[in-house]
Design a protein around this motif. Sequence first.
Motif, short mmCIF file in Angstrom:
data_model
loop_
_atom_site.label_atom_id
_atom_site.label_comp_id
_atom_site.label_asym_id
_atom_site.label_seq_id
_atom_site.Cartn_x
_atom_site.Cartn_y
_atom_site.Cartn_z
N GLU B 478 22.37 -34.44 9.07
CA GLU B 478 22.02 -33.17 9.70
C GLU B 478 22.11 -32.16 8.52
O GLU B 478 23.03 -31.40 8.41
CB GLU B 478 22.53 -32.94 10.98
N ILE B 479 20.81 -31.89 8.26
CA ILE B 479 20.56 -30.95 6.92
C ILE B 479 19.98 -29.35 7.80
O ILE B 479 19.97 -28.43 6.93
CB ILE B 479 19.99 -31.14 5.78
N GLY B 480 19.93 -29.30 8.82
CA GLY B 480 19.36 -28.40 9.44
C GLY B 480 17.95 -28.30 10.37
O GLY B 480 17.71 -27.79 11.13
N SER B 481 17.55 -29.81 9.82
CA SER B 481 16.11 -29.88 10.49
C SER B 481 16.05 -30.29 11.76
O SER B 481 15.21 -30.27 12.59
CB SER B 481 15.42 -31.14 9.60
N GLY B 482 17.11 -30.70 12.43
CA GLY B 482 17.32 -31.03 13.74
C GLY B 482 17.20 -32.63 14.20
O GLY B 482 17.34 -32.90 15.30
N THR B 483 16.72 -33.46 13.36
CA THR B 483 16.49 -34.64 13.55
C THR B 483 17.68 -35.51 14.12
O THR B 483 17.27 -36.22 15.12
CB THR B 483 16.10 -35.46 12.27
N MET B 484 18.75 -35.24 13.44
CA MET B 484 20.20 -36.19 14.14
C MET B 484 20.55 -35.55 15.39
O MET B 484 20.96 -36.23 16.03
CB MET B 484 21.10 -35.87 12.90
N VAL B 485 19.97 -34.28 15.81
CA VAL B 485 20.47 -33.77 16.88
C VAL B 485 19.51 -33.55 18.08
O VAL B 485 19.88 -33.12 19.01
CB VAL B 485 21.31 -32.26 16.73
N GLN B 486 18.13 -33.87 17.64
CA GLN B 486 17.17 -33.70 18.50
C GLN B 486 16.36 -34.97 18.79
O GLN B 486 16.36 -35.56 19.64
CB GLN B 486 16.37 -32.48 18.16
N ALA B 487 15.71 -35.29 17.74
CA ALA B 487 14.52 -36.34 17.84
C ALA B 487 15.34 -37.78 17.96
O ALA B 487 14.79 -38.51 18.88
CB ALA B 487 13.80 -36.37 16.39
N LEU B 488 16.30 -38.01 17.23
CA LEU B 488 17.06 -39.15 17.32
C LEU B 488 17.58 -39.42 18.67
O LEU B 488 17.33 -40.69 19.46
CB LEU B 488 18.30 -39.55 16.19
N PRO B 489 18.33 -38.55 19.15
CA PRO B 489 18.92 -38.86 20.63
C PRO B 489 17.81 -38.92 21.63
O PRO B 489 17.75 -39.77 22.62
CB PRO B 489 19.79 -37.42 21.02
N GLN B 490 16.64 -38.24 21.48
CA GLN B 490 15.72 -38.30 22.29
C GLN B 490 14.91 -39.77 22.35
O GLN B 490 14.64 -40.31 23.31
CB GLN B 490 14.57 -37.31 22.05
#
Lengths: 152, 788
Positions: B478-490
Amino acid sequence: MAVSFVVNGEERRSAADQMTPLVDVLRDEFFLTGAKAACREGACGACTVLLDGNPVVSCLVPVGMLEGREVRTVEALAPTEELSPVQQAMEEHDVVQCGMCFPGIVMVLTSFLAECPQAGPDEIKTALVGNICRCTGYERVVDAAVALAQRR
Amino acid sequence: MTLADASNVTMNLPRRDARDKLLGRTRYTVDRKHPGMLHAALRRSDIASARIIKVDITDASRMPGVRAIALAADAPGMHGIGIADHPLFARDAIRFHGEPIAAVAADTQAQAQAAAAAIVVETEPLPAVLSMADALAPDAPLVHPEWRSYQVLVEGGVRGGNVAWEATVIRGDTEAAFARDDVVVVESCFRVGRQNHVSLEPRAVVASYEDGRYHIETSTQVPWTVRAMTAKLLGVPAAQVRVTVPPVGGGFGQKFDCTLEPYAAILARKTGRPVRLVYSRQEEMLTCLCRENAEIKIRSAVTKNGEIVGREAVVLMDCGAYGGEQIFLTTMTAHTLGGNYRLGSVKLASRAVYTNTPPNGAFRACNGVYNTFALERHTDEICQKIGMDPLEFRRRNVLGDGDIGATGQVFEGDVLGPMLDRMKRWRETAPSRKSLAARRLYGRATVVGTWFIFVGPSTATINLNADGSATVITAGVEIGSGTMVQALPQIVAYELGLHPDQVVVRSADTDAAGFDLGVGGGRTTVSIGAASRAAAEDVRRKLLAVASEMLQTPPDRLKLASGRVEIAGKEGSGTSIAAVVQRAHEVIGPVVGSGAFTKPGVTAMPGCAAGHFIDALDLPVFAVHDCEVAVDPDTGHVEILSYKVVQDVGRALNPRAIHSQIQGGVTQGLGYALHEELTIGQDGCIRQNSLETYRVPLALDTVPVEIDLYEGAPSIGPLGAKGAGEVPILNVPAAVGCAVANAIGRRVQQTPLTPPRVLGLLLGREPDVDLPHIGDDWWDNVLMKRPS
């Protein structure tokens, strides 16, 4: 010679050299790592704390100047887990990205909105001119702060 | 806060890491501490080019607090991408100002710095080449006289002397195209400077050595690259290196390579204690792996009705003293400068050039940003020459379904054309801000850009837990883009009928997760997302097999929703996912799924591309930007009056998060377009050593970015998604550069467009960029031989 000052409401002592920047004392001695030493030259604002209620960049404050004074860091804004109004506005607007600049931004806005609770976007941008954020482009930070000011 | 609708993968899911980041509780690598931890500092060269006569550590090693000093002998390997040309420490030769010569570990940071300064380095200065023009001069000193002896890691690039790597595209007969009597020939030259990422968290690492293995906690985008490179440099098996990654305080491509990790690793082994190394802001300014400075000459043969029958271009990219990412990035020219438009024939040369300057690296839409600037300004110069409306010219020529790209790949779907139409309608319906220009010069431009998702190998493992939650294990960061905390769990929640809050995402650990190419190039949602979706499908299959027996219903009549397995058409008759997992424990064991993804392998036309790491784009992404500017004729100051973005996102899984990426990316691009530039002094040292002298955008520079997400373009990404974080910066200098050129009626050939430069253009005092070291005959600029 040790310096005594109040940090987040508690009496603290530091035996660090008088010229040690406050940010290092906070981070290395007191393990308050919210303030970030991102540039160490007062340009980025990520280490901002409140000194006697006023925002200062803690990388430029020698600890020797602090005898008897009061420091508030980002860790003190939400002592009971409830976010402060500024933090809450930032969370609601999904403002955060990498997050390194936010402890500083939150401190600046907390102090500024306490003084100018009805500030508009231009005043808020001016207040933030000492804080670098490389991720968000600031637009949403300002929107969140404006929304908070309008709510008051 | 509105609750996400878990039945639909598209939602504005809030970030789960926002709260701790706002509370100041998030512990980035710079915040990590361990008992007994030592602090490291590097001794760097203060000369750009020299022979090392002697390095004497006698005095330094006796200084207070010093525990270990590492030198070249401690790191026998060489690293690089394409060419292994880079030692960890300068050995016999110093090749740039700031090159590390030794590393010290001491009890305190101050002691480490004092000892590093006390190391005696005796040198014999050598001539330095500080510019690409100098490096390509006939008798130029070689930055790497021994270049022939280096290990070649990837075959195919032509190399020679100060040309570290050359990638070429040849499709069709450009000579014949330029010789036609019905064409106009337009030639343009461009030059751009270096851009520093200025991640607020500098590069930082804490390394330890335990049980015969290295543990590296680091602020990186590429844990598996750090693992491999550290092992190679230290000459140890890669399995002896474990890399874990705390939350990263900004990357933007700067952390897409292994850099400072091996120094800390060596010192940790030597001392048996954890060692922390954090680059100061000054080190970050002086040795950052910047977006490279570049020089571009492009010419086109265009018919009166706007058909591009031939195009030739040469792009020189300054890789600095070592090839690194630049070797790879020579590939991008084919797809960015060679992108956007249908070309009858094309020749492109993209060359990484060695100079005695700090090495450059990857930066968001690397290479593409300045190539898009050059291509779009060149396109406007074509339009001016043939008298065609720039929007009309673009609409006629942009690549559409079945069209052939520069390297001969066949593009699928009409995307750029409809995006341009949408922008055109938007321009017509939204009021112009021209009146805000008042007495200043007003200009506007609409530009297009082609980028691509840097796909490639990713893997994911998902454990479905007995409480019904899922744990996703990947090497994503998670570098800030949100992928690991938004797209992936979605994505995972959608496949498994869970709420995203029930999906735990493990932070990167190379001991736990399988190989991954890294977080960058817009690939995280696509590649890690696709691998995670495949793993979730595997879990789903296993789960339904067990549920089928429990519910006496065939799996194809079962569905997963709201944490339950239901019989289709009979809601409420099923059971909870937790109950199925608990049953699975008895009959098959815990439910775990794995998934993998890699590039699908789109092909180019055989023989078109040479020396490329990517011959064809597996997943193209497009953007259309429109910008209005006002230029003050007295000062040269440029104000952005409006900024509009139509961005191809495939499918927007989290529209709010994508908007945030676009706002930030455009702002970073405005910095590059208007005021960010690093320059090299006569001593080879970068002249902007602080945030006082390198100006990044501040809150007062904020521009409201108007955004329209274009959905529905073909995509191999999970659920039709494309990466959205990389591309927003791509078109910005192009849009601003074209708008300023239109405002002032002069050629814009350089960025950044600082007030003095713009004023110089207005007054006719800014010298033309003519690049005499790039020859008019394309073949004079390449090492590959002209066919006889």
